[in-house]
Design an enzyme around this catalytic site. Structure first.
Site, mmCIF file in Angstrom:
data_model
loop_
_atom_site.group_PDB
_atom_site.id
_atom_site.type_symbol
_atom_site.label_atom_id
_atom_site.label_comp_id
_atom_site.label_asym_id
_atom_site.label_seq_id
_atom_site.Cartn_x
_atom_site.Cartn_y
_atom_site.Cartn_z
ATOM 1 N N PHE A 46 0.796 -1.219 0.000
ATOM 2 C CA PHE A 46 0.000 0.000 0.000
ATOM 3 C C PHE A 46 0.836 1.280 0.000
ATOM 4 C CE2 PHE A 46 -2.502 -3.330 2.097
ATOM 5 C CZ PHE A 46 -3.613 -3.346 1.276
ATOM 6 N N LYS A 47 2.145 1.172 -0.124
ATOM 7 C CA LYS A 47 2.999 2.339 0.004
ATOM 8 C C LYS A 47 3.332 2.966 -1.349
ATOM 9 C CE LYS A 47 3.148 1.857 4.469
ATOM 10 N NZ LYS A 47 2.340 0.662 4.701
#
Length: 375
Positions: free
Chosen positions: A167-168
């Site tokens: 999710f980064k």
């Protein structure tokens, strides 16, 4: 990645400086503006490695915001220290005034967390840290590449942690990095993340070898990150370009305002704070909006392992040798809970064409104005 597989050398140190992990570290260090980058297998272990390298340990207290991913609070426990929670302010980051209030003789470090691509007030935090002789480990896991007043996050504190999970901003599925400008801290981090560091052919150091964990990555991870790095700045630029468009949906609305930002000229994240929690809850029904209190994984009240002060073995529990009882009662953090209950995050949609985001801006405008008609 295909080249790594073709070479058949999957170990991180098998090809030395010719390896993709080493190339990635060099390029990331240049981009962020630090002297040293060490790739590790998660953002959590990047935090743990940073604290260990900085000499944080039993009897120490580490200041951590009450709004973050739980790893920010678990990392001090992993090195024998205890986390002390600190309220956030409307910026959704740790409140410098609250930092001052929480400092005790046992305080050793501060972990300012740049949540949701939102930078902390690093000028104030670094001034406090220097005045009290505290270590600053930037938790930039959720803000890889983001700028703060002409510098990249992760280049300001004594050390920093990045995360590269799915999710980064930069992802290899899982992964992380330790960043620092301090040669000694880098050497200690390199030792701690690799029990075999003494056979790797590293340049000799005067730092005594100590026992270590194994937080290394493989060359597969390094290859993925090396390939992804060129996409980082274009991603951030797309978010920066969408910010004023989406923010315009709230112009002239008296019952909500854009959350304050530590460097508004470089904003790549948007959130709004309402007068009441009920207004925020109603607005969160709109597409691309989430009320932060409802994303419970980042709210301290859900960190059972931290709040119950449990460890895998009673004799390995840092609270048993802490200098004082640490109080995690919710009453101390009503400010944080109130802010989260009244704040909504707005997705900037970097993955979507600008035409779609214009449509979403209009929908947000209708949604926020509808709240007024509800009374």
């Amino acid at each position: 990645m295909s080249r790594v597989l073709a070479h058949g050398q999957l170990l991180r140190y098998s090809r030395g400086e010719r390896g993709y992990t080493a190339k990635f570290e060099a390029k990331l260090a240049e981009k962020i503006g630090v002297d040293h980058v060490l790739t590790v297998n998660s953002g959590t272990n990047a935090l743990i490695t940073s604290l260990a390298a900085a000499g944080v340990g039993p009897g120490d207290e580490v200041l951590v915001p009450a709004y973050t991913w739980v790893s920010s609070a678990l990392a001090p426990l992993a090195v024998g220290a205890v986390p002390v929670l600190v309220n956030i302010n409307d910026s959704l980051t740790i409140d410098p005034a609250e930092i001052e209030r929480r400092i005790t003789p046992q305080t050793k470090a501060i972990i300012p967390v740049h949540m949701l691509n939102r930078p902390c007030d690093m000028d104030a935090i670094m001034e406090i840290a220097r005045r009290h002789n505290l270590v600053v480990v930037e938790d930039a896991c959720q803000s890889v590449g983001v700028e703060y007043k002409g510098r990249r996050l992760g280049s300001i504190g004594d050390m920093a942690a990045f995360s590269f999970n799915h999710f980064k901003n930069l992802t290899s599925g899982e992964g992380g990095a330790v960043l620092t400008n301090d040669e000694r801290l880098f050497v200690r981090a390199r030792m701690y993340h690799d029990p075999g560091s003494f056979i790797r052919g590293h340049e000799r150091s005067n730092e005594p070898l100590f026992s270590a964990m194994n937080f290394k990555v493989s060359e597969l991870t390094g290859a993925v990150l090396h390939a992804q790095l060129s996409r980082l700045d274009p991603l951030l630029e797309r978010m920066r370009a969408r910010y004023p468009l989406m923010a315009s949906a709230f112009e002239g609305v008296e019952y909500c305002r854009i959350s304050p930002h530590s460097d508004p000229d470089n904003a790549v994240a948007l959130s709004v704070i309402f007068d009441t929690a009920e207004q925020a809850k109603a607005f969160a029904e709109a597409r691309g909006v989430e009320r932060l209190i409802d994303t419970d994984r980042h709210v301290f009240t859900n960190w059972e392992a931290v709040l119950t002060k449990r460890a895998f073995h009673p004799k390995m529990n840092p609270h048993n040798w802490a200098a004082r009882e640490i109080d995690y009662s919710a009453e101390q953090y009503e400010t944080t809970l109130d802010i989260l209950a009244r704040t909504c995050r707005i997705a900037l949609g970097a993955q979507f064409p600008i035409a779609i985001m214009r449509q979403r801006q209009k929908a947000l405008r209708r949604a926020v104005l509808a709240i007024s008609s509800r009374g």
